[in-house]
Design a protein around this motif. Structure first.
Motif, PDB file in Angstrom:
ATOM      1  N   UNK A   1      28.287  60.314  -9.176  1.00 16.71           N
ATOM      2  CA  UNK A   1      26.919  60.704  -9.509  1.00 16.71           C
ATOM      3  C   UNK A   1      26.438  60.082 -10.811  1.00 16.71           C
ATOM      4  N   UNK A   2      27.276  60.039 -11.825  1.00 15.36           N
ATOM      5  CA  UNK A   2      26.854  59.426 -13.085  1.00 15.36           C
ATOM      6  C   UNK A   2      26.689  57.915 -12.922  1.00 15.36           C
ATOM      7  N   UNK A   3      27.572  57.290 -12.140  1.00 17.26           N
ATOM      8  CA  UNK A   3      27.429  55.860 -11.890  1.00 17.26           C
ATOM      9  C   UNK A   3      26.150  55.554 -11.132  1.00 17.26           C
ATOM     10  N   UNK A   4      25.821  56.412 -10.171  1.00 21.67           N
ATOM     11  CA  UNK A   4      24.602  56.214  -9.391  1.00 21.67           C
ATOM     12  C   UNK A   4      23.368  56.338 -10.273  1.00 21.67           C
ATOM     13  N   UNK A   5      23.331  57.369 -11.126  1.00 16.86           N
ATOM     14  CA  UNK A   5      22.173  57.566 -11.998  1.00 16.86           C
ATOM     15  C   UNK A   5      22.012  56.400 -12.959  1.00 16.86           C
ATOM     16  N   UNK A   6      23.114  55.872 -13.451  1.00 15.99           N
ATOM     17  CA  UNK A   6      23.044  54.725 -14.370  1.00 15.99           C
ATOM     18  C   UNK A   6      22.357  53.534 -13.711  1.00 15.99           C
ATOM     19  N   UNK A   7      22.641  53.320 -12.430  1.00 17.72           N
ATOM     20  CA  UNK A   7      22.019  52.204 -11.711  1.00 17.72           C
ATOM     21  C   UNK A   7      20.579  52.528 -11.344  1.00 17.72           C
ATOM     22  N   UNK A   8      20.329  53.773 -10.935  1.00 16.56           N
ATOM     23  CA  UNK A   8      18.977  54.176 -10.541  1.00 16.56           C
ATOM     24  C   UNK A   8      17.974  54.068 -11.685  1.00 16.56           C
ATOM     25  N   UNK A   9      18.463  54.204 -12.910  1.00 19.63           N
ATOM     26  CA  UNK A   9      17.594  54.178 -14.091  1.00 19.63           C
ATOM     27  C   UNK A   9      17.931  53.002 -14.996  1.00 19.63           C
ATOM     28  N   UNK A  10      18.442  51.940 -14.421  1.00 15.38           N
ATOM     29  CA  UNK A  10      18.898  50.781 -15.179  1.00 15.38           C
ATOM     30  C   UNK A  10      17.790  50.230 -16.070  1.00 15.38           C
TER      31      UNK A  10
END
Length: 200
Positions: A87-96
């Motif tokens: 989840x944290x990895x996904x959010x990092x990419x979603x808000x890159x």
């Protein structure tokens, strides 16, 4: 002898990826692609085939460049850390770069007409593979006493992937990284680890 291409295919693919990520498969026209890549339609067709083929190549590049955290997460020592990493990895990419980017896979699957059905099915299949891999990892965690014995691993994997996909939609709509991280904290606080008091 064929004519030598006057462009770098890797650079062109990167540019196409950015357009697809921003507009999705359905919302991206060939005019968008030629404008972003600075390659005329015949050149794109020659190098990559049609729009669907170009999207598939862009998706492979996206997964290789940005989604490695998914496979790394499955190696985490506890199920809770698996979920946190995903989840944290996904959010990092979603808000890159502070942008409301969302996820290329989710952006690409939304609002697909009949012409985009094959791409939509491809994206669904890839998401199912990711969910299946997570389910297997959670079953290992349950068998080793990290998850409650009563845990429904298929349901938990579906839950995490649904949260992930929902966050992608919210991120694309402009929800802040702080708000998305707060959602992750809530998910982790309710995770059915055996040692719930320590949060491990």
């Amino acid at each position: 002898m064929g004519r030598h291409r006057e462009f770098n295919e890797e650079t062109v693919l990167d540019a196409a990826l950015e357009v697809f990520w921003d507009k999705g498969f359905e919302g991206t026209s060939f005019e968008d692609l030629t404008r972003a890549t600075r390659v005329a339609r015949p050149g794109l067709y020659s190098a990559f085939g049609n729009k669907e083929a170009l999207f598939r190549k862009a998706l492979d590049r996206y997964e290789d460049r940005y989604m490695r955290f998914m496979s790394e997460a499955l190696e985490a020592p506890t199920s809770r850390e698996v979920v946190r990493t995903i989840l944290e990895g996904a959010v990092a990419i979603m808000t890159l770069n502070g942008e409301s980017r969302g996820c290329l896979g989710i952006n690409g699957a939304l609002a697909c007409s009949g012409d985009g059905a094959a791409i939509q099915q491809e994206l669904i299949a890839r998401r199912k593979m990711a969910e299946s891999a997570l389910r297997v990892r959670l079953e290992v965690a349950r068998d080793h006493g990290d998850l409650l014995g009563s845990a429904n691993c298929a349901m938990l994997a579906s839950y995490i992937m649904t949260v992930n996909h929902g966050m992608a939609v919210q991120a694309k709509a402009g929800t802040s990284k702080m708000s998305l991280n707060a959602l992750i904290d809530h998910v982790l606080s309710t995770w059915p680890s055996v040692n719930t008091e320590s949060g491990n």
